[in-house]
Design a protein around this motif. Structure first.
Motif, short mmCIF file in Angstrom:
data_model
loop_
_atom_site.label_atom_id
_atom_site.label_comp_id
_atom_site.label_asym_id
_atom_site.label_seq_id
_atom_site.Cartn_x
_atom_site.Cartn_y
_atom_site.Cartn_z
N ASN A 80 0.84 -1.19 0.00
CA ASN A 80 0.00 0.00 0.00
C ASN A 80 0.88 1.25 0.00
OD1 ASN A 80 0.79 0.31 2.78
ND2 ASN A 80 -0.77 -1.22 3.30
N ASN A 81 0.27 2.38 0.20
CA ASN A 81 1.02 3.64 0.11
C ASN A 81 2.01 3.81 1.25
OD1 ASN A 81 -2.07 4.65 -1.01
ND2 ASN A 81 -0.27 4.93 -2.30
N THR A 82 1.86 3.07 2.32
CA THR A 82 2.81 3.14 3.43
C THR A 82 3.74 1.94 3.47
OG1 THR A 82 1.21 2.08 4.92
CG2 THR A 82 1.22 4.50 4.83
N HIS A 118 8.33 1.72 -5.13
CA HIS A 118 7.65 2.82 -5.81
C HIS A 118 7.06 2.33 -7.14
CE1 HIS A 118 8.93 5.79 -2.94
NE2 HIS A 118 10.19 5.42 -3.08
N ALA A 174 2.37 -0.10 -5.65
CA ALA A 174 1.27 -0.07 -4.69
C ALA A 174 0.06 -0.81 -5.25
CB ALA A 174 0.90 1.37 -4.34
#
Length: 508
Positions: free
Chosen positions: A357-359, A374, A377
C-alpha cells in the motif's frame, strides 16, 4: 590372587572323550593321567568325574556349590541405601534376617548388580551411562552426515553492560570432523540461530571457507528449535534428511559432542570470566574484579579457535590428519546452493500474500518500506523473515517466487535507507515526467513545408512509391507467396495451354 577360570565346559568335553574311549575298550590309566595333569588334579579326581558322568547318562554334571544370593527384599534395601552394601547389611541384620558375613554379602551384591547399576544407585543416571557401551559409527565420506548441537559457553561476557553466558550452535561433518558452520548468540539459541548456522555451514565462498555444501543427512537431538517447521522446511528444500535422535543419547552424535568437549577444555578455560575456575573459601572467586570480554571479542576468539581446529588440530581417528587435510583428501562430490536460493530456503514464510500500500507492506502492526516499491502499490507479495529479526523482511512474487527485494521497518530504517527511498521516489517521478513529455511530443503531427499548392504532407508519412520499393526489397518477402488464392486472382491461361480431357469422356 587372580581368580581361576571356569573350566567346567572343557572338563565335560574331556570326560565325554574318556567315556567314548571306555566304550571302545581303549581307555587306559595313561589317558586318565594325561587328563589329570592337564587340569592339575589327582587321578582319583578324574575317576570321580567319570563316575558322575556314568550316573548322569554320559553327561558330566558337577554339583553346583551352594552360595548366598540376594532376595528381592535385600535388593530393595541396597537400593534404599543408594548402593551402600554395608548400610544395607546392617539394616537387614537389625531386622533379624539370616545373613552371611559382610564380605559374603558384598560379593552377592556385586553378582546381583552390574558396576553400572551400582554407580547409578550412588550418583544417578549420568553415572550409570558412563558404564554403557556405544559402538563407533562409520565415518563414510564428506557431507554424508552432519551433526548439530548447542553448547553453553562456561564464560561470562559483557552484553549491553550485563554479564551473560553465550551459546554456540554449530554443524560438524562426521567424515572429517570439520566445523562447517556456527552461530553464536548472547542468549539461549532459537530457530533463528539454527537457520543462521545452516546458512553459514552450507555456503562455500570467500566468507565461509572451503567446508560446506549440502549434506545428505543431519543428526539432531530433541531440541524444539531443531524440530520446528521452519528448520524442517529449510532442510527439506535442500533435500537433506533430518534424523531425530532419542533424548539423552549423546553417543548418537559423538562427533559434535567431541567438539563441545574440546572447546570447553582448550578455549573456555583460558578466558577471563571462566565460571568453573578455582575459588577461595566460601566459593569466592580469586579475582572478583576481573574484566570480562565483550561479546564481539568473544565471537572473534571462537572463530579463531574454529580455524585452528579445522586447519591445525590433528585427530587420531583421521590417521593423524587435520580436518582440512581429511576434507581435501576426500574425493566425494560437493553439492552447492547459491546464496540467493539459500536465502529463500532458510527464512520463515508468512502464511498469505500481503498487499503493498502507500505506506509499504503492513505486517505485525508495522510498516515495511523499500526503494524498489515505488510504482507497485496495490500489488501482492509473499513475505519471508528471519525469526527474532523483525527489522528486515524479504518480499517475493507470489506467482513465480522471484525475489523482489528486502524491506525495512519504517521506524528502524537507517538514514542511508531513507535517502535511497527518497532518491528512488524522485527517479520514478522523473521517469514518468520524461515518458509523458515524449508521448505528448509524438502525439503532435508535423507537416512538411510546401512550395506548390498541395495537401499537407506529414513528415513521418512515406510516399506510396517509396513504400512499395521498400516492400520489394525486404529479404525473403514474397507477396504472392504470402497472399491467399481467393484474394489475389490467378493470371489468365496462355493461348497454347489446353485443359486435360476427362478420362470418363468417350474418345472420338
Amino acid at each position: 590372587m587372580n581368580p581361576q577360570p571356569d573350566l567346567t565346559t572343557l572338563r565335560a568335553t574331556a570326560v565325554h572323550r574318556l567315556l567314548s574311549l571306555e566304550q571302545q575298550g581303549k581307555l587306559t590309566r595313561t589317558r586318565i593321567a594325561g587328563v589329570a595333569d592337564a587340569f592339575g588334579v589327582d587321578r582319583r579326581t578324574v575317576d570321580r568325574w567319570l563316575t558322575n558322568a556314568r550316573n548322569n547318562c554320559g553327561t558330566y554334571t558337577p554339583t553346583a556349590r551352594s552360595r548366598f544370593e540376594l532376595t528381592p527384599h535385600m535388593l530393595d534395601a541396597v537400593a534404599r541405601w543408594r548402593g551402600n552394601a554395608t548400610a544395607a547389611w546392617r539394616e537387614l541384620q537389625a531386622e533379624h534376617h539370616d545373613l552371611p558375613s559382610p564380605a559374603t554379602f558384598h560379593r552377592a551384591v556385586n553378582r546381583a548388580l552390574s558396576p553400572g547399576m551400582r554407580a547409578g544407585l550412588r550418583h544417578g543416571e549420568n553415572a550409570r551411562r558412563r558404564h554403557d557401551i556405544a559402538g563407533r559409527r562409520e565415518r563414510h565420506h564428506r557431507n554424508y552426515a552432519w551433526e548439530t548441537d548447542h553448547v553453553e559457553a562456561s564464560v561470562k561476557v559483557m552484553v549491553d553492560g550485563h554479564p551473560r553466558k553465550p551459546w554456540i550452535t554449530w554443524f560438524v561433518d562426521v567424515a572429517t570432523s570439520a566445523i562447517c558452520g556456527l552461530a553464536i548468540t548472547p542468549q539461549r539459541p532459537t530457530r533463528e540461530a539454527v537457520l543462521v548456522a545452516v546458512r553459514d555451514a552450507v555456503l562455500i565462498d570467500e566468507h565461509h571457507g572451503p567446508f560446506g555444501g549440502v549434506p545428505d543427512r543431519i543428526r539432531v537431538d530433541g531440541g524444539k528449535e531443531f524440530l520446528c517447521t521452519t528448520v524442517q522446511e529449510a532442510l527439506g528444500a535442500l533435500g537433506t534428511e533430518r534424523i531425530v535422535l532419542p533424548p539423552y543419547t549423546p553417543e548418537g552424535k559423538g562427533t559434535v559432542e567431541a567438539v563441545n568437549g574440546a572447546v570447553k577444555k582448550t578455549l573456555f578455560t583460558g578466558m577471563p570470566g571462566y565460571t568453573h575456575a578455582p575459588t577461595l573459601r566460601g566459593g569466592k572467586p580469586v579475582d572478583p574484579d576481573q574484566p570480562l570480554l565483550r561479546f564481539d571479542a568473544f565471537v572473534a576468539l571462537v572463530r579463531d579457535w574454529v580455524h585452528r581446529w579445522n586447519h591445525e588440530h590433528t585427530i587420531k581417528d583421521l590417521e593423524g590428519r587435520t580436518p582440512a587435510q581429511a576434507w581435501n583428501d576426500d574425493t566425494a562430490l560437493i553439492e552447492t546452493v547459491s546464496a540467493e536460493d539459500l536465502h529463500t530456503y532458510t527464512l520463515e514464510r508468512h502464511g498469505k500474500p500481503l498487499t503493498i500500500n502507500n505506506t509499504g507492506v503492513r505486517w505485525k502492526r508495522r510498516d515495511y518500506i523499500a526503494d524498489w516499491m515505488h510504482g507497485f502499490a496495490g500489488e501482492k507479495v509473499t513475505l519471508r523473515y528471519l525469526p527474532d529479526h523483525d527489522h528486515r523482511v524479504e518480499l517475493y512474487d507470489p506467482d513465480t517466487g522471484r525475489h523482489l527485494g528486502p524491506a525495512f521497518m519504517t521506524n528502524q530504517a537507517t538514514p542511508q535507507q531513507v535517502r535511497d527511498i527518497k532518491r528512488a521516489q524522485r527517479r520514478e517521478a522523473d521517469r514518468l515526467r520524461a515518458q509523458l513529455k515524449k508521448s505528448e511530443k509524438n502525439r503532435r503531427t508535423r507537416y512538411a513545408a510546401a512550395t506548390e499548392p498541395q495537401p499537407p504532407t506529414p513528415l513521418d508519412a512515406m510516399p506510396e512509391e517509396q513504400a512499395l520499393e521498400h516492400l520489394r526489397n525486404l529479404d525473403g518477402f514474397d507477396m504472392q507467396a504470402q497472399a491467399l488464392p481467393d484474394i489475389v486472382p490467378l493470371p489468365a491461361p496462355a493461348e497454347d495451354w489446353t485443359t486435360p480431357t476427362d478420362p470418363d469422356q468417350d474418345q472420338t
